[in-house]
Write an enzyme that holds these catalytic residues in place. Structure first.
Site, PDB file in Angstrom:
ATOM      1  N   ASN A 208      -5.475  -4.899  13.178  1.00 13.53           N
ATOM      2  CA  ASN A 208      -5.848  -6.204  13.724  1.00 13.53           C
ATOM      3  C   ASN A 208      -5.025  -6.480  14.978  1.00 13.53           C
ATOM      4  O   ASN A 208      -4.229  -5.646  15.397  1.00 13.53           O
ATOM      5  CB  ASN A 208      -5.652  -7.295  12.666  1.00 13.53           C
ATOM      6  CG  ASN A 208      -4.222  -7.319  12.164  1.00 13.53           C
ATOM      7  OD1 ASN A 208      -3.289  -7.586  12.917  1.00 13.53           O
ATOM      8  ND2 ASN A 208      -4.033  -7.017  10.880  1.00 13.53           N
ATOM      9  N   LYS A 287      -9.995  15.177   9.091  1.00 12.16           N
ATOM     10  CA  LYS A 287     -10.675  14.353  10.098  1.00 12.16           C
ATOM     11  C   LYS A 287     -12.187  14.325   9.820  1.00 12.16           C
ATOM     12  O   LYS A 287     -12.797  15.385   9.626  1.00 12.16           O
ATOM     13  CB  LYS A 287     -10.396  14.945  11.482  1.00 12.16           C
ATOM     14  CG  LYS A 287     -10.895  14.093  12.601  1.00 12.16           C
ATOM     15  CD  LYS A 287     -10.580  14.700  13.934  1.00 12.16           C
ATOM     16  CE  LYS A 287     -11.424  14.015  14.999  1.00 12.16           C
ATOM     17  NZ  LYS A 287     -11.599  14.818  16.169  1.00 12.16           N
ATOM     18  N   PHE A 320       2.436 -17.687   6.420  1.00  8.80           N
ATOM     19  CA  PHE A 320       1.760 -18.026   7.669  1.00  8.80           C
ATOM     20  C   PHE A 320       0.271 -18.171   7.398  1.00  8.80           C
ATOM     21  O   PHE A 320      -0.262 -17.535   6.489  1.00  8.80           O
ATOM     22  CB  PHE A 320       1.974 -16.920   8.714  1.00  8.80           C
ATOM     23  CG  PHE A 320       3.209 -17.130   9.525  1.00  8.80           C
ATOM     24  CD1 PHE A 320       4.457 -16.904   8.959  1.00  8.80           C
ATOM     25  CD2 PHE A 320       3.132 -17.568  10.843  1.00  8.80           C
ATOM     26  CE1 PHE A 320       5.611 -17.121   9.695  1.00  8.80           C
ATOM     27  CE2 PHE A 320       4.271 -17.781  11.586  1.00  8.80           C
ATOM     28  CZ  PHE A 320       5.521 -17.559  11.014  1.00  8.80           C
ATOM     29  N   LYS A 334      -3.454 -23.258   0.804  1.00  7.06           N
ATOM     30  CA  LYS A 334      -2.685 -22.004   0.687  1.00  7.06           C
ATOM     31  C   LYS A 334      -1.287 -22.252   0.115  1.00  7.06           C
ATOM     32  O   LYS A 334      -0.766 -21.424  -0.625  1.00  7.06           O
ATOM     33  CB  LYS A 334      -2.563 -21.307   2.046  1.00  7.06           C
ATOM     34  CG  LYS A 334      -3.788 -20.462   2.347  1.00  7.06           C
ATOM     35  CD  LYS A 334      -3.750 -19.805   3.697  1.00  7.06           C
ATOM     36  CE  LYS A 334      -5.160 -19.309   4.025  1.00  7.06           C
ATOM     37  NZ  LYS A 334      -5.313 -18.863   5.394  1.00  7.06           N
TER      38      LYS A 334
END
Ligand code: CTP
Length: 393
Positions: A208, A287, A320, A334
């Site tokens: 991210n 891969k 956070f 939260k």
């Protein structure tokens, strides 16, 4: 370093040329810098160079006829917020330890009440000599900060301890100690940071946009507040902050294992990491070759913070929340769901908050729905407020 008055004392070591870079870095960090040289140091580097870099006249001679009373030794000594002696020869260390004041620099070092930072640099046998080591111990016992020299090939041709450390590290060291408080003395604080990487195969991963800046700033401020600070970090581009124990991890599962391992022994956890909510169900060993189309199956990662909240004992927990709407409402939820002592909520849709930028605009949300909204400020200032809030908790 912003607007701090720093006097750099340069003595006669071959590393005097590195002090030019030190002065330049201090200025770039926002400090106002004046240079004082010993007479012999001027044989290694011309005062003109330091004058140009510091934008102030360089003081060398005690008894030079002064055109401006500000170059007088007492004026320097009171102007300074800190003195850095770099490189510091065995000679200046000996004079400092014994209260000798026979030139401009040694006189100022006696006259100032500002913190003094000394960076010894010399031949390794000289450095190891009991006279030098005892003098350094005397200085330490008086509160003078001493930076250990680096080891390596010295200018005199021998391998050993005695090199002046990298100026970048000297600036970090001084900056760290000038901002030091004791509000978390004796506490152990774990800070998580960065965006976790969830592997797809040996060469690819999902991640991210987290830069890690907020978490790294918090770790630095926790260490400056006197806490034994453990920074558990997913990969970032950032330098490890001064004074922290650094534990690098990649994935959410790795981060969870590390944090759970420390949890029992810490006083607080600040979860600033952007933990990936999902990981790839099966990471390929080799891969993956291209195909016309492909689908990845994702499975949910455990919520690390919620797990800590569920098994909370003596620890304080700060989480956070990055939101793009209903910041306060979602934040309150939260705090309850994850059993937090405080949540730092931010609206990442705002230009001056959240990912990649150096500023943040956050709201602290506490149990019982108490709310403290802070204005836009630098991430380092936000970090300081979070550490103060933790100390208050
Ligand atoms: N967090 C965590 N483990 C996860 C996901 C998040 O420990 N698997 C922590 C983050 O470090 C942060 C807090 O939980 O401190 C909030 O994360 P956020 O993504 O904002 O909220 P979520 O609870 O994941 O909820 P949602 O994604 O629905 O907003």
């Amino acid at each position: 370093m912003k607007d701090k008055h720093i006097v750099v004392g340069v003595t006669a070591g071959i590393a005097a040329y590195k002090a030019v870079d030190l002065v330049s870095r201090l200025r770039k960090a926002g400090a106002d810098v004046k240079v004082v040289m010993t007479k012999n140091a001027t044989k290694f580097v011309s005062p003109l160079v330091f004058g140009e870099i510091s934008k102030h006249p360089v003081a060398v001679d005690m008894f030079e006829e002064v055109h401006d009373w500000n170059v007088e030794h007492i004026a320097y000594a009171t102007w300074a917020d800190a003195y850095i002696v770099a490189p510091a020869t065995a000679n200046i260390i000996g004079k400092m330890a014994n209260g000798i004041a026979d030139d401009m620099l040694s006189t100022q070092l006696l006259a100032t009440t500002a913190p003094i930072f000394v960076c010894p640099a010399m031949n390794s046998n000289m450095y190891a000599h009991p006279a030098v080591q005892e003098n350094l111990d005397t200085l330490r016992s008086r509160g003078v900060m001493i930076m250990e020299p680096d080891s390596g090939l010295l200018a005199c041709g021998v391998e050993g301890k005695g090199r002046l450390p990298n100026p970048e590290n000297i600036v970090k060291w001084v900056d760290f100690h000038l901002g030091k408080t004791d509000i978390l003395n004796g506490k152990t604080v774990l800070v998580s940071a960065g965006g976790t990487q969830e592997p797809i195969d040996p060469v690819r991963f999902i991640t991210n946009r987290s830069s890690g800046k907020m978490g790294y700033a918090i770790a630095l401020k926790a260490a400056q507040a006197g806490a034994n600070t453990i920074l558990v970090s997913a990969p970032t581009e950032l330098d490890v902050p001064y004074g922290v124990t650094f534990v690098p991890v990649r994935s959410a599962m790795e981060m969870k294992a590390v944090i759970d391992g420390y949890y029992h022994d810490v006083d607080a956890v600040i979860m600033a990491a952007a933990v990936a909510d999902y990981r790839v169900a099966e990471t390929a060993d080799n891969k993956i070759k291209k195909q016309d189309s492909m689908a990845l199956e994702l499975v949910k990662n455990p919520d690390i913070l919620a797990g800590l909240g569920a098994s909370k004992a003596h620890q304080k927990l700060i989480g956070f929340a990055a939101e793009t709407q209903y910041v306060i409402e979602y934040g309150k939820e939260k705090v309850r769901k994850k059993n937090l002592d405080m949540l730092v909520a931010n609206d990442v849709s705002k230009a001056n908050a959240g990912f990649d930028v150096d500023t943040n605009e956050v709201t602290f949300i506490y149990p019982g729905d108490q709310i403290v909204s802070l204005p836009t400020m630098s991430k380092i200032d936000v970090a300081e407020r979070i550490i103060q809030a933790l100390a208050d908790l």
